[in-house]
Design a protein around this motif. Structure first.
Motif, PDB file in Angstrom:
ATOM      1  N   SER C 167       0.833  -1.186   0.000  1.00 60.55           N
ATOM      2  CA  SER C 167       0.000   0.000   0.000  1.00 60.55           C
ATOM      3  C   SER C 167       0.871   1.241   0.000  1.00 60.55           C
ATOM      4  O   SER C 167       1.839   1.329   0.742  1.00 60.55           O
ATOM      5  CB  SER C 167      -0.926   0.000   1.211  1.00 60.55           C
ATOM      6  OG  SER C 167      -1.920   0.969   1.046  1.00 60.55           O
ATOM      7  N   TRP C 169       1.561   5.079   0.651  1.00 61.33           N
ATOM      8  CA  TRP C 169       1.068   6.157   1.517  1.00 61.33           C
ATOM      9  C   TRP C 169       2.155   7.198   1.723  1.00 61.33           C
ATOM     10  O   TRP C 169       3.303   6.855   2.022  1.00 61.33           O
ATOM     11  CB  TRP C 169       0.641   5.602   2.873  1.00 61.33           C
ATOM     12  CG  TRP C 169       0.004   6.608   3.783  1.00 61.33           C
ATOM     13  CD1 TRP C 169      -0.881   7.578   3.449  1.00 61.33           C
ATOM     14  CD2 TRP C 169       0.203   6.730   5.195  1.00 61.33           C
ATOM     15  NE1 TRP C 169      -1.267   8.283   4.558  1.00 61.33           N
ATOM     16  CE2 TRP C 169      -0.616   7.795   5.647  1.00 61.33           C
ATOM     17  CE3 TRP C 169       0.971   6.046   6.135  1.00 61.33           C
ATOM     18  CZ2 TRP C 169      -0.677   8.183   6.976  1.00 61.33           C
ATOM     19  CZ3 TRP C 169       0.921   6.437   7.454  1.00 61.33           C
ATOM     20  CH2 TRP C 169       0.087   7.499   7.881  1.00 61.33           C
ATOM     21  N   LYS C 176      -3.827   7.346   0.067  1.00 61.11           N
ATOM     22  CA  LYS C 176      -3.307   5.998   0.248  1.00 61.11           C
ATOM     23  C   LYS C 176      -4.047   5.053  -0.686  1.00 61.11           C
ATOM     24  O   LYS C 176      -5.234   5.228  -0.949  1.00 61.11           O
ATOM     25  CB  LYS C 176      -3.524   5.556   1.697  1.00 61.11           C
ATOM     26  CG  LYS C 176      -3.042   4.158   1.974  1.00 61.11           C
ATOM     27  CD  LYS C 176      -3.353   3.716   3.372  1.00 61.11           C
ATOM     28  CE  LYS C 176      -2.555   4.468   4.405  1.00 61.11           C
ATOM     29  NZ  LYS C 176      -3.413   4.991   5.453  1.00 61.11           N
ATOM     30  N   GLN C 177      -3.334   4.052  -1.214  1.00 63.84           N
ATOM     31  CA  GLN C 177      -3.983   3.087  -2.087  1.00 63.84           C
ATOM     32  C   GLN C 177      -3.194   1.781  -2.085  1.00 63.84           C
ATOM     33  O   GLN C 177      -1.971   1.802  -2.167  1.00 63.84           O
ATOM     34  CB  GLN C 177      -4.058   3.644  -3.522  1.00 63.84           C
ATOM     35  CG  GLN C 177      -4.647   2.693  -4.529  1.00 63.84           C
ATOM     36  CD  GLN C 177      -6.071   2.322  -4.193  1.00 63.84           C
ATOM     37  OE1 GLN C 177      -6.936   3.178  -4.035  1.00 63.84           O
ATOM     38  NE2 GLN C 177      -6.327   1.026  -4.020  1.00 63.84           N
ATOM     39  N   ASP C 178      -3.925   0.685  -1.991  1.00 61.62           N
ATOM     40  CA  ASP C 178      -3.262  -0.620  -2.080  1.00 61.62           C
ATOM     41  C   ASP C 178      -2.834  -0.905  -3.510  1.00 61.62           C
ATOM     42  O   ASP C 178      -3.499  -0.497  -4.463  1.00 61.62           O
ATOM     43  CB  ASP C 178      -4.222  -1.740  -1.647  1.00 61.62           C
ATOM     44  CG  ASP C 178      -4.367  -1.815  -0.143  1.00 61.62           C
ATOM     45  OD1 ASP C 178      -3.855  -0.916   0.541  1.00 61.62           O
ATOM     46  OD2 ASP C 178      -4.986  -2.767   0.335  1.00 61.62           O
ATOM     47  N   ILE C 200       5.548   5.296   2.379  1.00 63.42           N
ATOM     48  CA  ILE C 200       5.499   4.218   3.355  1.00 63.42           C
ATOM     49  C   ILE C 200       4.607   3.109   2.829  1.00 63.42           C
ATOM     50  O   ILE C 200       3.536   3.377   2.276  1.00 63.42           O
ATOM     51  CB  ILE C 200       4.936   4.744   4.694  1.00 63.42           C
ATOM     52  CG1 ILE C 200       5.773   5.922   5.196  1.00 63.42           C
ATOM     53  CG2 ILE C 200       4.866   3.644   5.730  1.00 63.42           C
ATOM     54  CD1 ILE C 200       5.180   6.611   6.397  1.00 63.42           C
ATOM     55  N   THR C 202       1.998   0.484   3.767  1.00 60.70           N
ATOM     56  CA  THR C 202       1.164   0.289   4.951  1.00 60.70           C
ATOM     57  C   THR C 202       0.395  -1.019   4.934  1.00 60.70           C
ATOM     58  O   THR C 202      -0.406  -1.255   5.819  1.00 60.70           O
ATOM     59  CB  THR C 202       0.141   1.422   5.105  1.00 60.70           C
ATOM     60  OG1 THR C 202      -0.608   1.499   3.906  1.00 60.70           O
ATOM     61  CG2 THR C 202       0.823   2.731   5.375  1.00 60.70           C
ATOM     62  N   GLU C 203       0.595  -1.852   3.934  1.00 59.15           N
ATOM     63  CA  GLU C 203      -0.121  -3.129   3.956  1.00 59.15           C
ATOM     64  C   GLU C 203       0.899  -4.212   4.254  1.00 59.15           C
ATOM     65  O   GLU C 203       1.905  -4.329   3.548  1.00 59.15           O
ATOM     66  CB  GLU C 203      -0.806  -3.376   2.608  1.00 59.15           C
ATOM     67  CG  GLU C 203      -1.731  -4.567   2.570  1.00 59.15           C
ATOM     68  CD  GLU C 203      -2.987  -4.365   3.392  1.00 59.15           C
ATOM     69  OE1 GLU C 203      -3.779  -3.481   3.058  1.00 59.15           O
ATOM     70  OE2 GLU C 203      -3.157  -5.102   4.386  1.00 59.15           O
ATOM     71  N   LEU C 204       0.633  -4.988   5.308  1.00 63.24           N
ATOM     72  CA  LEU C 204       1.575  -6.033   5.703  1.00 63.24           C
ATOM     73  C   LEU C 204       1.943  -6.882   4.490  1.00 63.24           C
ATOM     74  O   LEU C 204       1.077  -7.441   3.827  1.00 63.24           O
ATOM     75  CB  LEU C 204       0.948  -6.914   6.780  1.00 63.24           C
ATOM     76  CG  LEU C 204       1.812  -8.065   7.274  1.00 63.24           C
ATOM     77  CD1 LEU C 204       3.104  -7.561   7.862  1.00 63.24           C
ATOM     78  CD2 LEU C 204       1.064  -8.896   8.300  1.00 63.24           C
ATOM     79  N   CYS C 205       3.259  -6.939   4.172  1.00 64.70           N
ATOM     80  CA  CYS C 205       3.636  -7.628   2.949  1.00 64.70           C
ATOM     81  C   CYS C 205       4.772  -8.607   3.177  1.00 64.70           C
ATOM     82  O   CYS C 205       5.372  -9.096   2.235  1.00 64.70           O
ATOM     83  CB  CYS C 205       4.014  -6.621   1.869  1.00 64.70           C
ATOM     84  SG  CYS C 205       5.258  -5.443   2.388  1.00 64.70           S
ATOM     85  N   HIS C 209       8.309  -5.606   5.488  1.00 68.02           N
ATOM     86  CA  HIS C 209       7.239  -4.605   5.434  1.00 68.02           C
ATOM     87  C   HIS C 209       7.637  -3.300   6.129  1.00 68.02           C
ATOM     88  O   HIS C 209       7.401  -2.210   5.606  1.00 68.02           O
ATOM     89  CB  HIS C 209       5.981  -5.207   6.063  1.00 68.02           C
ATOM     90  CG  HIS C 209       4.911  -4.227   6.376  1.00 68.02           C
ATOM     91  ND1 HIS C 209       4.345  -3.431   5.412  1.00 68.02           N
ATOM     92  CD2 HIS C 209       4.295  -3.900   7.538  1.00 68.02           C
ATOM     93  CE1 HIS C 209       3.420  -2.661   5.973  1.00 68.02           C
ATOM     94  NE2 HIS C 209       3.377  -2.924   7.257  1.00 68.02           N
ATOM     95  N   ALA C 210       8.261  -3.431   7.304  1.00 67.26           N
ATOM     96  CA  ALA C 210       8.572  -2.231   8.087  1.00 67.26           C
ATOM     97  C   ALA C 210       9.578  -1.334   7.380  1.00 67.26           C
ATOM     98  O   ALA C 210       9.605  -0.129   7.607  1.00 67.26           O
ATOM     99  CB  ALA C 210       9.097  -2.620   9.458  1.00 67.26           C
TER     100      ALA C 210
END
Ligand code: HEA
Ligand code: HEA
Ligand code: CUA
Ligand SMILES: [Cu+2]
Lengths: 649, 179, 235
Positions: C167, C169, C176-178, C200, C202-205, C209-210
């Motif tokens: 996502s 952001w 924001k958009q996935d 950033i 923001t969707e757990l991937c 991810h972090a």
């Protein structure tokens, strides 16, 4: 243990188990459960390898299907058979004469009876509540671990896989093994009493529902020992990340099936009990609001839960059998998963809240010594939430890339839920008005709930407004919302319920001072932990991250410290519960001077609840109305004049 | 059709008040069926998304894949007929004819088994596997779920039949057959 | 109701309202505003905030007042006034929230429609997300790991994902958009401030991810054009 002291009016003598090793091994119980699980696992392995060998699939020994079929399906069935959940049905099915119901499996006579299959709704209720509290502690402890990691930016104690695993298992345990079943457990205990029934409609199914629950919890926790680590795609387990997760993900998929089956079975049981087993005179408009709340919740469960079962089956097939439900390269549709998942999981958040509304309505009315304000509208607003709740699922998908036209209608329905919820909040406040408020521990939790849930609900309004959600979706703002509604909401109501019915369930009184101390420490540390999350979320901290930019270091450190204090506050709770259950002062039958039926019998109630089915003659909350009665007990036909007299009021 | 239909109130003191015209087992079964319907609903939802919403799918079924319409038609006919024989079994026991019930049950069992056998045979000859693409996935998903239900139904029916031959049902007590 | 009661109510309400309003005003809630879309978002945010401040004040004051006024000692076993309901009140607290959420819905709907509109001359950038990196491709074929945008012109991002969900952001842009494997998604950003902002995921991937971050750099249009041209020359 006080349960032995209860007044057994028509008590059957406790079944004396025939001695001998044969009985020990083949009789229902933990030993049989152990070897039967092993046996069934073996059979499962045989079936999988057999089929694979026959069909010529390579390799014959494939861990994924073996794990799924043998360890996560067959072995739990073996355990359930072994522990004795199916004994009666197996006799019945094979056409052998069934044992006449001797009620030997009713009532608990010693603490050991809580570790056996028991068909008494009161025993099952206690089993449920204690089990779910244990899983709550486990889930909370996991939160402590990952909060420790989050205290400082950078990676300190754990790697990202472990972090994601901890968060996912934390949330799954809290949702599927704490909030949902804890409500089911409390209702299991009090609902039949409240409607004047001797038990649930299907006592054996009830026992089965309970015994399926630990299966789900143990599966979730044991996923940590699977090679590769626990399931780590969040409790929402979105495809396609779930497909590339380590094998622990299968454990989530199967645990949800067990928890879901348990939840559907209980809901079905509640519905049938409420519809067919109400005492004479207990019309729908005379039911206590807790019964209403569980009625609506159960409807939600029966209709919605199959969807999460479906969603996890699809994921399982995609992973284990190589199907293409959500795999884009095979023509599958990724977002389909989210639609199906949320079609359950949004109603699920009301499954996690409506029973709490019921509990709080009981507590507030009793402790304010006043009728609940706007009883009918309270019941109707539950129904309104139920209906609206099915039409809002896509508010979790505003930024997911779904059809854009769907956003506005979903936003409108989402925001409309504020209306029936607001009716409830304002009615609780109005119930306090001109009341005589007793600030007992349950009342503190109930009022704490009302104020905290309003904050959580209002942050839900921010999320429901699409432009704001686009900004804060998948940030700590959402984490703050989750915990204000689930901790400040659901957990607070569960605490209110546990303290409120503790005297009824155990026959002893808890320590009021410790109860209040627990409330205040939890209330304060809860706010310190979760309120700042709103801010760091809006500012730009995404959720589900094990590492973050230094900008947020101070707040996260603060939050972590506060969360440890929050954890410690539950030590008070555990101490209070354990010590009071063992040694607390004996409780009166009706310490709160409540009118509802469960308080009209001894504490704890007799094995079959009532000697004679009570006659309901009025509304459940007529506090302050001179001469009003809710029900007449032990009277039957003899008291008809009294009934007439009461009706005349 | 399931095992919830046991006589649960056997001899509970006190007898619960029956507050609805519907009996508990029948209501329970009804709700169970509602819940199962929703499970099918989840599968059809998946079908809907894969076929209708998914922008990548233009032709359905994709070229080169054919649904076995003829065999499916026959099979549906078999399954429909079997509900008549089941009905016959039920009517028989209501009128007190145990032999009629037994015959009805056995016939129903046989038809259900034929259905399953045909379905399995069809699976093995169909020429595609469930992992080929989303079309085959949905095909196997829906028919498989249905087949699994027929299988469970048959198993329960077998139990009912066993009991029927052991003489468990009487005109007064035939709940197990009814659902 | 007695006059004294009303006065106490008003005082409590004023105190609670003041405290909540201070939290709303003096905490620096929103990150720096760097896009035109954020104007609408911030408007809805503040609209909702003031509505929520009002509602929370009402509920909290009611509870605090009741707690102070109606508390009683544990051994008091009298009952309260048996008030069962009040139709007028119930109508009010059904109607008022209904109106308020309608206001929020309408405002949100309008802002949403505006924020989706890229105008008639957007810069189209194809965004590709994969574990765990971003890549941005411009109409002239140039690829870049950071997102560079000209000031004041709408940029339409077309998002794609290679493997799992991600996502996009930028907090300062508010949008924001996935990014979804198998479909194309779309997002409009019109930067209105020069500077560098974090991108950033923001969707757990997955495990990274972090740290799946990049930068969005807003440039003057002329500088942006030069950069794009130089990029082409470099190729
Ligand atoms: C107990 C559980 C619970 C409850 C009751 C709610 C209640 C609500 N939730 Fe929440 N929600 C969750 C649990 C819950 N939620 C969870 C777990 C998630 C995250 C899932 C995940 O991704 O992991 C989530 C996520 C979530 C999202 C998605 C966020 C995102 O991921 O981008 C949204 C968006 O609309 C939302 C909205 C709402 C709304 C509008 C309500 C409403 O029902 C609230 C209604 C109540 C009030 C409004 C307060 C009282 C009302 C008044 C006093 C009347 C006056 C009020 C007004 C006029 C405004 N929630
Ligand atoms: C009912 C549900 C529930 C409950 C009760 C909690 C309780 C807590 N939650 Fe949880 N949480 C969720 C539901 C819940 N949570 C959900 C649904 C998510 C989303 C997950 C996802 O993204 O998929 C989430 C995510 C989540 C996150 C975000 C993680 C991330 O996105 O990276 C955080 C971060 O701080 C957090 C913290 C906590 C804390 C500190 C508590 C505390 O309240 C816990 C307090 C309790 C205890 C600590 C246990 C009892 C005490 C003892 C055993 C005594 C000994 C211990 C000590 C003294 C240390 N939770
Ligand atoms: Cu990519 Cu998170
Ligand atoms: Cu929701």
């Amino acid at each position: 243990m006080t349960t032995t002291e209860q007044a057994h009016h028509t008590q059957a003598p406790p079944a004396v188990p025939p001695a001998g090793a044969r009985r020990l091994i083949f009789g229902a119980g933990w030993i049989r459960a152990a070897w039967m699980s092993a046996l069934f696992a073996g059979i499962g392995i045989g079936i999988v390898t057999g089929i694979r060998a026959l069909a010529g699939w390579e390799p014959v020994w494939d861990w994924q299907p073996i794990m799924t079929v043998a360890f996560l399906t067959a072995a739990p069935i073996g355990y359930l058979v072994g522990i004795g959940c199916f004994d009666y049905w197996l006799y019945y099915i094979s056409g052998r004469p069934t044992r006449a119901e001797d009620h030997s499996s009713h009532g608990a006579h010693s603490w050991r009876d809580y570790f056996r299959v028991n068909t008494d709704h009161k025993v099952i209720g206690v089993q449920y509540v204690t089990t779910t509290i244990i899983f709550m502690l486990a889930g909370g402890l996991l939160a402590m671990f990952f909060r420790a990691e989050l205290a400082r930016p950078g990676m300190q104690f754990i790697d990202p896989q472990t972090y994601n695993g901890l968060v996912s298992v934390h949330a799954s345990l809290m949702i599927f093994l704490f909030i949902i079943p804890a409500f089911a457990g409390l209702a299991n205990y009090v609902l039949p009493l409240m409607i004047g029934a001797p038990d649930m409609a299907f006592p054996r199914l009830n026992a089965l529902s309970f015994w399926m629950l630990p299966v789900a919890g143990v599966i979730m926790l044991s996923s940590f020992v699977v090679p590769g680590g626990a399931f780590a795609a969040g409790w929402t387990n979105y495809a396609p990340l779930a497909d590339v997760n380590p094998d622990g993900n299968i454990f989530f998929q199967m645990a949800v099936q067990w928890a879901g089956a348990s939840s559907i079975a209980t809901a079905l049981n509640f519905l049938v009990t409420i519809i067919t087993m109400r005492a004479p005179g207990m019309t729908f408009w005379r039911m206590p609001l807790l019964v209403w709340a569980n009625f609506t919740t159960s409807l939600l469960v029966v209709v919605a839960t199959p969807f999460i079962a479906g969603s996890q089956f699809f994921l399982l097939f995609d992973r284990v059998a190589g199907t293409d439900f959500f795999r884009p390269d095979g023509g599958g549709y990724v977002l389909g998963y989210q639609h199906i998942f949320w079609f359950y999981s949004h109603p699920a958040v009301y499954i996690m809240m409506l029973p709490g509304f019921g509990i709080v309505s009981e507590v507030i009315a009793v402790m304010s010594r006043k009728p609940i304000f706007g009883y009918r509208l309270m019941a109707l607003s539950l129904m309104a939430i139920l209906v609206l709740g099915f039409s809002v699922w896509a508010h979790h998908m505003f930024v997911s890339g779904m059809a854009t036209w769907l956003r506005v209608p979903m936003m409108i329905t989402t925001l409309l839920i504020a209306v029936p919820t607001g009716i409830k909040v304002f009615s609780w406040c109005a119930t306090l008005w001109e009341g005589r408020l007793h600030f007992t521990t349950p009342m503190l939790w109930a009022l704490g709930f009302v104020s905290m849930f309003v904050i959580g609900g209002l942050s839900g309004i921010y999320l429901g407004a699409v432009p704001i959600d686009i900004h804060v979706s998948d940030t700590y703002f959402v984490v703050a919302h989750i915990h204000y509604v689930l901790v400040g909401g659901s957990l607070f109501t569960i605490m209110a319920g546990i303290y409120y019915w503790f005297p009824k369930m155990t026959g002893r009184m808890y320590d009021e001072r410790l109860g209040k101390l627990h409330f205040w420490t939890t209330f304060i540390t809860f706010n310190l932990t979760f309120f700042p999350m709103h801010w760091i979320g809006v500012q730009g901290m995404p959720r589900r991250v094990s590492d973050y930019v230094p900008e947020f270091a101070n707040w996260n450190f603060f939050i972590s410290i506060a969360s440890f204090a929050l954890g410690a506050s539950f030590v008070i709770f555990i101490y209070n519960m354990v010590v009071s259950w063992a040694r607390g002062p004996i409780a009166e039958a009706n310490p709160w001077r409540a009118l509802t039926l469960e308080w009209q019998v001894s504490s704890p109630p007799p094995i079959f609840n009532f000697d004679e089915i009570p006659q309901v003659v009025g509304n459940p909350y007529e506090y302050g109305v001179p001469g009003a009665r809710h029900a007449v007990l032990n009277g039957g036909g003899a008291r008809t004049e009294e009934l007439e007299e009461v009706r005349a009021h | 059709m399931t095992s919830h239909t046991v006589d649960v109130h056997a001899d509970h003191p006190p007898i619960a008040n029956q507050s609805s015209r519907v009996s508990a087992p029948v209501l329970g079964m009804f709700l169970f069926i509602a819940s199962e319907t929703m499970l099918f609903g989840a599968f059809f939802t998946a079908y809907f998304f894969v076929r209708v919403v998914n922008p990548e799918v233009t032709t359905w079924p994709p070229e080169g894949f054919h649904l076995p319409v003829f065999v499916a038609g026959i099979n549906t006919a078999i399954l429909l007929t079997s509900s008549f024989t089941m009905h016959w079994a039920l009517q028989s026991i209501k009128r007190g004819s145990r032999a009629g019930m037994q015959a009805g049950l056995v016939l129903t069992l046989a038809m259900g088994a034929t259905f399953l056998a045909t379905q399995l045979l069809e699976y093995s000859r169909i020429g595609f596997a469930w992992g080929d693409n989303s079309f085959t996935t949905i095909f196997f998903g829906l028919t498989g779920l249905h087949g699994a239900h027929v299988f469970v139904g048959l198993s329960l029916l077998t139990m009912a039949t066993v009991r029927a031959f052991r003489g468990h049902y009487t005109p007064e007590h035939h709940h197990g057959v009814e659902v | 109701m007695r006059k004294g009661a009303i006065v106490t109510m008003v005082v409590i309400g004023a105190i609670v309202g003041a405290v909540v309003a201070c939290i709303a005003v003096f905490v620096d809630w929103l990150p720096e505003q760097a896009s035109e879309e954020r104007e609408g978002i911030d408007f809805v945010f503040w609209l909702t905030t003031w509505i929520c401040v009002g509602i929370f004040t009402v509920v909290a004051s009611l509870i605090i007042y009741s707690v102070m006024k109606f508390r009683t000692s544990p051994d008091d076993d009298a009952d309260g006034l048996p008030i069962h309901g009040h139709t007028g009140l119930e109508v009010v607290w059904t109607a008022v929230p209904f109106i308020l959420v309608t206001v929020i819905s309408v405002a949100s709907g309008v802002v949403l429609a505006r924020n989706q509109d890229a105008g008639n001359n957007p810069l189209r950038v194809r965004v590709t997300a994969q574990q765990f990196a971003w890549s941005f491709r411009y109409p002239n074929g140039r690829e870049s790991p950071v997102l560079r945008m000209p000031l004041g012109r709408s940029t339409e991002l077309r998002l794609h994902a290679r493997d799992v969900l991600h996502s996009f952001w930028v907090p300062q842009f508010g949008q924001k958009q996935d990014a979804v494997p198998g479909i194309e998604t779309r997002l409009v950003v019109t930067p209105k401030k020069l500077g560098r902002f974090p991108v950033i995921c923001t969707e757990l991937c997955g495990l990274g991810h972090a740290v799946m971050r990049s930068r969005a750099i807003v440039m003057r249009p002329a500088a942006f054009r030069r950069w794009l041209a130089r990029a082409r020359a470099n190729r």
